[in-house]
Design a protein around this motif. Structure first.
Motif, mmCIF file in Angstrom:
data_model
loop_
_atom_site.group_PDB
_atom_site.id
_atom_site.type_symbol
_atom_site.label_atom_id
_atom_site.label_comp_id
_atom_site.label_asym_id
_atom_site.label_seq_id
_atom_site.Cartn_x
_atom_site.Cartn_y
_atom_site.Cartn_z
ATOM 1 N N GLU A 198 0.832 -1.183 0.000
ATOM 2 C CA GLU A 198 0.000 0.000 0.000
ATOM 3 C C GLU A 198 0.881 1.254 0.000
ATOM 4 N N LEU A 199 1.930 1.191 0.808
ATOM 5 C CA LEU A 199 2.848 2.322 0.876
ATOM 6 C C LEU A 199 3.543 2.543 -0.472
ATOM 7 N N GLU A 200 3.908 1.461 -1.120
ATOM 8 C CA GLU A 200 4.531 1.580 -2.443
ATOM 9 C C GLU A 200 3.552 2.185 -3.457
ATOM 10 N N ASN A 201 2.294 1.804 -3.376
ATOM 11 C CA ASN A 201 1.286 2.370 -4.277
ATOM 12 C C ASN A 201 1.118 3.861 -4.036
ATOM 13 N N GLN A 202 1.121 4.269 -2.775
ATOM 14 C CA GLN A 202 1.014 5.692 -2.463
ATOM 15 C C GLN A 202 2.227 6.459 -2.985
ATOM 16 N N LEU A 203 3.401 5.852 -2.847
ATOM 17 C CA LEU A 203 4.614 6.510 -3.361
ATOM 18 C C LEU A 203 4.556 6.660 -4.882
ATOM 19 N N THR A 204 4.052 5.643 -5.543
ATOM 20 C CA THR A 204 3.922 5.717 -7.003
ATOM 21 C C THR A 204 2.983 6.854 -7.386
ATOM 22 N N ALA A 205 1.879 6.972 -6.666
ATOM 23 C CA ALA A 205 0.923 8.048 -6.948
ATOM 24 C C ALA A 205 1.549 9.416 -6.696
ATOM 25 N N LYS A 206 2.289 9.539 -5.604
ATOM 26 C CA LYS A 206 2.952 10.815 -5.295
ATOM 27 C C LYS A 206 4.036 11.141 -6.319
ATOM 28 N N SER A 207 4.719 10.121 -6.809
ATOM 29 C CA SER A 207 5.733 10.337 -7.844
ATOM 30 C C SER A 207 5.083 10.882 -9.106
ATOM 31 N N LYS A 208 3.935 10.333 -9.446
ATOM 32 C CA LYS A 208 3.208 10.817 -10.632
ATOM 33 C C LYS A 208 2.789 12.268 -10.424
ATOM 34 N N THR A 209 2.296 12.570 -9.238
ATOM 35 C CA THR A 209 1.897 13.947 -8.930
ATOM 36 C C THR A 209 3.088 14.885 -9.033
#
Length: 109
Positions: free
Chosen positions: A1-12
């Motif tokens: 879940e944390l990795e998914n959030q990081l991926t989303a933040k990276s995209k942002t």
């Protein structure tokens, strides 16, 4: 879940880079924006590294718990067997005849 959030933040963060490159901002100078963006990228990279380290540690801990569970089950079974044997020895101690012991062995087999 944390990795998914990081991926989303990276995209942002990438979207923010593109937006600033195209539009700029009247509130900050381009140099200040670039510095702030570089800081954010460094922070993101640091967090990604920390998550990777955490994941590796958690994998190691999980493997150790699995080994513990296996050994615990084995020890528990052995303890139960020993308790049974001790119980049988106590009851056969009262009937110490050879025939009684042979009967006990047959029962255990």
């Amino acid at each position: 879940e944390l990795e998914n959030q990081l991926t989303a933040k990276s995209k942002t963060l990438d979207d923010l880079k593109q937006s600033l490159a195209l539009n700029g901002s009247a509130e900050q100078t381009p140099e200040a924006q670039s510095l702030r963006l570089a800081e954010l990228c460094e922070m993101k990279d640091s967090i990604v590294n920390q998550v990777a380290q955490l994941k590796a540690s958690m994998q190691s801990i999980l493997e150790q718990w699995r080994a513990y569970d296996e050994i615990y089950a084995e020890v528990s079974l052995m303890t139960t067997r020993y308790l049974y044997c001790i119980d049988q020895c106590k009851s056969s101690g009262e009937e110490a005849s050879l025939e009684a012991l042979k009967k006990q062995v047959k029962t255990l087999q």
